[in-house]
Design an enzyme around this catalytic site. Structure first.
Site, PDB file in Angstrom:
ATOM      1  N   ASN A  42      40.231 -14.780  18.637  1.00  0.00           N
ATOM      2  CA  ASN A  42      38.853 -14.961  17.933  1.00  0.00           C
ATOM      3  C   ASN A  42      38.492 -15.475  16.136  1.00  0.00           C
ATOM      4  O   ASN A  42      38.527 -13.908  16.061  1.00  0.00           O
ATOM      5  CB  ASN A  42      36.955 -14.478  18.092  1.00  0.00           C
ATOM      6  CG  ASN A  42      37.254 -13.204  18.422  1.00  0.00           C
ATOM      7  OD1 ASN A  42      38.076 -12.044  18.841  1.00  0.00           O
ATOM      8  ND2 ASN A  42      36.787 -12.459  17.703  1.00  0.00           N
ATOM      9  N   GLU A  44      35.391 -15.311  13.780  1.00  0.00           N
ATOM     10  CA  GLU A  44      34.367 -15.762  12.970  1.00  0.00           C
ATOM     11  C   GLU A  44      33.734 -16.656  12.090  1.00  0.00           C
ATOM     12  O   GLU A  44      35.346 -16.650  11.327  1.00  0.00           O
ATOM     13  CB  GLU A  44      33.693 -14.701  13.345  1.00  0.00           C
ATOM     14  CG  GLU A  44      33.730 -14.097  14.589  1.00  0.00           C
ATOM     15  CD  GLU A  44      32.775 -12.681  15.214  1.00  0.00           C
ATOM     16  OE1 GLU A  44      32.039 -11.526  16.079  1.00  0.00           O
ATOM     17  OE2 GLU A  44      32.897 -12.340  13.801  1.00  0.00           O
ATOM     18  N   CYS A  53      36.955 -19.303  19.741  1.00  0.00           N
ATOM     19  CA  CYS A  53      36.501 -18.396  20.662  1.00  0.00           C
ATOM     20  C   CYS A  53      37.667 -18.173  21.501  1.00  0.00           C
ATOM     21  O   CYS A  53      39.446 -18.911  20.900  1.00  0.00           O
ATOM     22  CB  CYS A  53      36.332 -18.234  22.081  1.00  0.00           C
ATOM     23  SG  CYS A  53      34.273 -18.408  22.268  1.00  0.00           S
ATOM     24  N   GLU A  55      39.836 -17.836  24.338  1.00  0.00           N
ATOM     25  CA  GLU A  55      40.830 -18.616  25.079  1.00  0.00           C
ATOM     26  C   GLU A  55      40.638 -19.682  24.322  1.00  0.00           C
ATOM     27  O   GLU A  55      41.547 -21.181  24.788  1.00  0.00           O
ATOM     28  CB  GLU A  55      39.408 -18.849  25.974  1.00  0.00           C
ATOM     29  CG  GLU A  55      39.420 -16.756  26.894  1.00  0.00           C
ATOM     30  CD  GLU A  55      38.049 -16.539  26.280  1.00  0.00           C
ATOM     31  OE1 GLU A  55      37.732 -15.289  26.981  1.00  0.00           O
ATOM     32  OE2 GLU A  55      37.665 -16.415  25.346  1.00  0.00           O
ATOM     33  N   CYS A  89      33.359 -16.300  27.989  1.00  0.00           N
ATOM     34  CA  CYS A  89      32.112 -16.505  27.987  1.00  0.00           C
ATOM     35  C   CYS A  89      32.218 -18.078  28.209  1.00  0.00           C
ATOM     36  O   CYS A  89      32.881 -18.633  29.615  1.00  0.00           O
ATOM     37  CB  CYS A  89      31.370 -17.185  26.731  1.00  0.00           C
ATOM     38  SG  CYS A  89      32.440 -18.824  25.687  1.00  0.00           S
ATOM     39  N   CYS A  92      33.776 -21.158  27.041  1.00  0.00           N
ATOM     40  CA  CYS A  92      35.141 -20.483  27.781  1.00  0.00           C
ATOM     41  C   CYS A  92      35.381 -21.240  29.368  1.00  0.00           C
ATOM     42  O   CYS A  92      37.231 -21.162  29.633  1.00  0.00           O
ATOM     43  CB  CYS A  92      35.870 -19.803  26.967  1.00  0.00           C
ATOM     44  SG  CYS A  92      36.149 -19.672  25.767  1.00  0.00           S
TER      45      CYS A  92
END
Length: 130
Positions: A42, A44, A53, A55, A89, A92
């Site tokens: 990830n 940010e 993300c 994934e 999430c 994803c």
């Protein structure tokens, strides 16, 4: 590649995550249909909606390398020191769905080394298809 080796790859790349705002590090490792492994972490951003993300990063790496299907994806999330059983999430889950089939496995393991294995239908029932 064993599930443990794939999860180790996810845990290793998790250490490279850029997450100064949440402190929640996530790594993902994909085994594709060609037996190749692709990783992502990830990243940010101060504008939270621009977060990338793990994934999504791993899927992008897979596609860039010519992969088209996720056989297994391992996800490792948590703080710098402790892994938590971290499922993808919602966004994803839809991304994984795009590159999966009924045999695709989503695997996570917590620091107690308890395995959790899911299909995409487990995580995204009645999913959206084009």
């Amino acid at each position: 590649m064993t599930d443990d080796e794939l999860l180790d790859a996810a845990r290793a790349v998790r250490g490279k995550a850029h997450c100064p705002y949440s402190g929640f590090h996530v790594g993902a490792a994909i085994l594709d249909e060609n037996g190749e492994v692709h990783v992502g972490c990830n990243v940010e951003n101060a504008a939270y909606s621009n977060v990338s993300c793990a994934e999504a990063g791993a899927i992008s790496a897979m596609v860039a390398a010519g992969g088209t299907r996720i056989v297994t994806i391992a996800v490792a999330g948590g703080d710098e020191h402790k892994t938590r059983a971290c499922t993808p999430c919602g966004g994803c889950r839809q991304r994984i769905h795009e590159f999966s089939n009924k045999q695709t496995r989503i695997i996570v393991k917590d620091d107690d080394e308890d395995w959790h294995t899911y299909s995409i239908d487990d995580l995204l029932p009645a999913s959206f298809h084009l």
